[in-house]
Design an enzyme around this catalytic site. Structure first.
Site, PDB file in Angstrom:
ATOM      1  N   HIS A 205     107.485  52.873 -21.321  1.00 34.80           N
ATOM      2  CA  HIS A 205     108.089  53.422 -22.322  1.00 34.80           C
ATOM      3  C   HIS A 205     107.922  54.975 -22.586  1.00 34.80           C
ATOM      4  O   HIS A 205     108.204  55.365 -23.740  1.00 34.80           O
ATOM      5  CB  HIS A 205     107.535  52.536 -23.518  1.00 34.80           C
ATOM      6  CG  HIS A 205     108.141  51.144 -23.793  1.00 34.80           C
ATOM      7  ND1 HIS A 205     109.414  50.652 -23.514  1.00 34.80           N
ATOM      8  CD2 HIS A 205     107.370  50.176 -24.087  1.00 34.80           C
ATOM      9  CE1 HIS A 205     109.435  49.508 -23.812  1.00 34.80           C
ATOM     10  NE2 HIS A 205     108.364  48.822 -24.086  1.00 34.80           N
TER      11      HIS A 205
ATOM     12  N   TYR B  25     122.771  50.168 -23.834  1.00 36.48           N
ATOM     13  CA  TYR B  25     122.568  48.374 -24.164  1.00 36.48           C
ATOM     14  C   TYR B  25     124.146  47.978 -24.624  1.00 36.48           C
ATOM     15  O   TYR B  25     124.416  47.035 -24.045  1.00 36.48           O
ATOM     16  CB  TYR B  25     121.893  48.285 -25.160  1.00 36.48           C
ATOM     17  CG  TYR B  25     121.359  46.699 -25.701  1.00 36.48           C
ATOM     18  CD1 TYR B  25     120.622  45.968 -24.859  1.00 36.48           C
ATOM     19  CD2 TYR B  25     122.162  46.218 -26.524  1.00 36.48           C
ATOM     20  CE1 TYR B  25     120.288  44.635 -25.279  1.00 36.48           C
ATOM     21  CE2 TYR B  25     122.112  44.758 -26.858  1.00 36.48           C
ATOM     22  CZ  TYR B  25     121.188  44.182 -26.305  1.00 36.48           C
ATOM     23  OH  TYR B  25     121.068  42.767 -26.652  1.00 36.48           O
TER      24      TYR B  25
HETATM   25  P1  A3P Z   1     117.134  41.609 -30.643  1.00 34.51           P
HETATM   26  O1  A3P Z   1     116.022  41.542 -31.247  1.00 34.51           O
HETATM   27  O2  A3P Z   1     118.196  42.754 -31.430  1.00 34.51           O
HETATM   28  O3  A3P Z   1     117.941  40.426 -30.462  1.00 34.51           O
HETATM   29  P2  A3P Z   1     113.173  44.556 -25.202  1.00 34.51           P
HETATM   30  O4  A3P Z   1     113.612  43.775 -24.103  1.00 34.51           O
HETATM   31  O5  A3P Z   1     113.316  46.069 -24.915  1.00 34.51           O
HETATM   32  O6  A3P Z   1     111.909  44.054 -25.802  1.00 34.51           O
HETATM   33  O7  A3P Z   1     114.251  44.313 -26.249  1.00 34.51           O
HETATM   34  C1  A3P Z   1     114.284  43.156 -26.869  1.00 34.51           C
HETATM   35  C2  A3P Z   1     115.712  43.090 -27.353  1.00 34.51           C
HETATM   36  O8  A3P Z   1     116.598  42.819 -26.475  1.00 34.51           O
HETATM   37  C3  A3P Z   1     115.965  42.062 -28.294  1.00 34.51           C
HETATM   38  O9  A3P Z   1     116.984  42.228 -29.207  1.00 34.51           O
HETATM   39  C4  A3P Z   1     116.505  40.759 -27.356  1.00 34.51           C
HETATM   40  O10 A3P Z   1     117.076  39.725 -27.993  1.00 34.51           O
HETATM   41  C5  A3P Z   1     117.204  41.598 -26.501  1.00 34.51           C
HETATM   42  N1  A3P Z   1     117.403  40.790 -25.138  1.00 34.51           N
HETATM   43  C6  A3P Z   1     116.351  40.238 -24.511  1.00 34.51           C
HETATM   44  N2  A3P Z   1     116.960  39.574 -23.384  1.00 34.51           N
HETATM   45  C7  A3P Z   1     118.316  39.841 -23.378  1.00 34.51           C
HETATM   46  C8  A3P Z   1     119.195  39.613 -22.453  1.00 34.51           C
HETATM   47  N3  A3P Z   1     118.982  38.699 -21.401  1.00 34.51           N
HETATM   48  N4  A3P Z   1     120.866  40.035 -22.741  1.00 34.51           N
HETATM   49  C9  A3P Z   1     120.942  40.618 -23.857  1.00 34.51           C
HETATM   50  N5  A3P Z   1     119.974  41.013 -24.911  1.00 34.51           N
HETATM   51  C10 A3P Z   1     118.603  40.682 -24.440  1.00 34.51           C
END
Ligand code: A3P
Length: 327
Positions: A139, A227
């Site tokens: 990050h 995204y």
């Molecule tokens: P939301 O909280 O808006 O639902 P990170 O992976 O950077 O921690 O980010 C988490 C975010 O990505 C969360 O968003 C999560 O639901 C979403 N996310 C995780 N896996 C995903 C996938 N396979 N496809 C789309 N979004 C995903």
């Protein structure tokens, strides 16, 4: 209250880093002590890990780094990269051997400053990855990460997300690992920190700009993804990612439906339904299921007031002015 994950604490810092911290801008938030290093705010243990990484990481030119601001879809990007690389190794007779079926994407692709260099300055890297190319993640902003990459031409993929959605996602995530009710008061304080640019890995605008500039300067080394584009045109974006990584889908693979299979394997619905993600934990004791929530574009509209929306939009517009980056 649940114990804070180690990367947010301040109990694993060398004397040298203590001296460095005393010369840096410092703040405190509801989780702990922050300091600003190379333009970005970190909790102290994370800063130590990051310095360990900058000093000791020995990159291989084939390494690939997946970078993002927290809660921007890192888990999804990791899953897609794993699936893209893994397809050359898969035994089609035994699809159950796929690593995504037995581990969370974060267990397969470690973070430099969260997993690898957090406990020790000289980790045994074979524990993390032995295959080539190796996938890593971070990050950190690009300029800080590049110090650790030395002059290696490692490929870097940055996933950028609408900052308002990332903020809401972070709010939910924080409440979950702290075992707290998802309260409006926590969101308000996170919103204020975000706007002032003083929060873990903030300022967001400088973070995104570091990768944006890097992708313009060296598009073969840094890929800037979004995204929202992955949500609206996943087929195009996963092909773009595979091509950039040097593992393009062949015509035969496309015709056989492999691109769609990769997308299905990595979909939020599929990943969140896997046993390992329903019940497992990362080594930092965070539930694997915390990484999957709604995955919607524009979910912030359900939580932020119009005043909050306007304030964030105005800040972002001002900070990105002249950069060519639009968010
Ligand atoms: P939301 O909280 O808006 O639902 P990170 O992976 O950077 O921690 O980010 C988490 C975010 O990505 C969360 O968003 C999560 O639901 C979403 N996310 C995780 N896996 C995903 C996938 N396979 N496809 C789309 N979004 C995903």
């Amino acid at each position: 209250m649940a114990e804070l994950p180690m990367n947010l604490r301040d109990d694993n810092i060398s004397e040298e880093t203590k001296t460095l911290i005393s010369s840096l801008p410092r703040e405190r938030d509801s989780q702990g002590k922050l300091c600003k290093y190379q333009g970005c705010w970190y909790y102290y243990n994370t800063l130590q890990a990051l310095i360990n990484f900058q000093t000791n990481f020995q990159p291989r030119d084939s390494d690939i780094v997946l970078a993002s601001f927290p809660k921007s879809g890192t888990t999804w990007l990791k899953a897609l990269a794993i699936a893209i690389l893994e397809r050359s190794k898969q035994n089609s007779d035994d699809p159950l051997t796929h690593p995504l079926l037995s581990d969370n994407p974060h267990g397969i692709v470690p973070f430099f400053e969260i997993d690898m260099y957090l406990k020790t300055a000289t980790p045994d890297l074979t524990k993390f990855s032995t295959s080539s190319p190796s996938l890593f993640s971070t990050h950190m902003p690009l300029h800080t990460m590049k110090e650790g990459l030395k002059d290696s031409p490692c490929k870097v993929v940055y996933l950028c997300r609408d900052v308002k959605d990332a903020l809401i996602s972070r709010w939910y995530f924080r409440c979950k690992y702290q075992n707290k009710q998802v309260a409006g008061s926590i969101l308000e304080s996170m919103f204020e920190s975000f706007c002032s640019g003083v929060s873990f890995y903030d300022p967001f605008w400088d973070h995104a700009l570091s990768y944006w500039s890097g992708s313009l300067e060296n598009p073969k080394q840094v890929l800037f993804m979004r995204y929202e584009e992955m949500k609206t045109e996943p087929y195009v974006q996963v092909k773009r990612l595979a091509e950039f990584l040097g593992y393009p889908f062949t015509k035969e693979e496309e015709e056989s439906g492999l691109v769609n299979k990769v997308l299905e394997l990595c979909s939020l619905r599929n990943l969140s339904g896997l046993e390992v993600n329903k019940t497992g934990k990362t080594w930092m004791n965070v539930d694997n299921n915390s990484y999957f929530r709604k995955g919607e574009v524009g979910d912030w509209k359900n939580y932020l007031t119009p005043e909050m929306e306007t304030k964030i939009d105005m800040i972002i517009e001002e900070k990105l002015q002249g950069s060519g980056l639009r968010l």
